[in-house]
Scaffold this motif. Structure first.
Motif, short mmCIF file in Angstrom:
data_model
loop_
_atom_site.label_atom_id
_atom_site.label_comp_id
_atom_site.label_asym_id
_atom_site.label_seq_id
_atom_site.Cartn_x
_atom_site.Cartn_y
_atom_site.Cartn_z
N GLN A 82 2.03 1.80 -3.38
CA GLN A 82 0.95 2.36 -4.19
C GLN A 82 0.78 3.85 -3.89
O GLN A 82 0.64 4.67 -4.80
N TYR A 83 0.79 4.19 -2.59
CA TYR A 83 0.65 5.59 -2.22
C TYR A 83 1.82 6.43 -2.72
O TYR A 83 1.64 7.58 -3.13
N ARG A 143 0.83 -1.20 0.00
CA ARG A 143 0.00 0.00 0.00
C ARG A 143 0.87 1.25 0.00
O ARG A 143 0.56 2.23 -0.70
#
Length: 159
Positions: free
Chosen positions: A58-59, A55
């Motif tokens: 992704q961020y 994540r």
């Protein structure tokens, strides 16, 4: 790394005056249970860390995309401002040029009208002078044709 199964399979040799086997086995069962919980928690935490890292990646990708988008938007805004300024300057210059042309045309028209007025005025003055001269010559001709004294005499007769 030691697994709960390793602890469970571990066997100790019994010595002379050793520990009580049931207590050792009971304590080992506790250790196995706690160690198994810790291992499972560790696996869960590693999975959570892996998911969090995914994540986070992704961020970070989204952040990079947003930063790039912001840079592009700023560049586009600057380009739009520059283009608008150029267009504004072009329109202003074009309007000034049109205004100069209109003023020049109006000045030329005023000069032409003044010239026409002067020409018409001259013609009117010449006409007036010629007409006055004509009238004067006609009066003189009439006076000479009819002598004023003769006319006075005739007038007195009619009275």
């Amino acid at each position: 790394m030691l697994t709960p199964l390793d602890i469970q399979k571990k066997e100790f040799s019994v010595g002379f005056r050793g520990y009580k086997v049931s207590e050792v086995e009971s304590f080992l069962d506790e250790i196995i249970s706690d160690y198994e919980k810790i291992c499972n928690e560790n696996i869960d935490l590693k999975e959570k860390i892996e998911n969090m890292n995914k994540r986070l990646s992704q961020y970070e990708t989204i952040e990079e995309t947003l930063q790039n988008t912001l840079v592009v938007a700023q560049k586009t805004a600057e380009d739009v401002n520059i283009n608008a300024k150029h267009k504004y300057e072009h329109i202003i210059n074009e309007a000034k040029e049109k205004a100069r042309k209109i003023i020049a045309d109006a000045n030329n028209e005023v000069v032409d009208m003044q010239r026409q007025y002067d020409d018409i005025r001259k013609e009117a003055l010449m006409f007036k002078a010629k007409f006055k001269s004509l009238l004067t010559s006609q009066l003189e001709a009439t006076d000479s044709y009819y002598n004023i004294n003769d006319m006075n005499n005739e007038l007195t007769r009619f009275k």
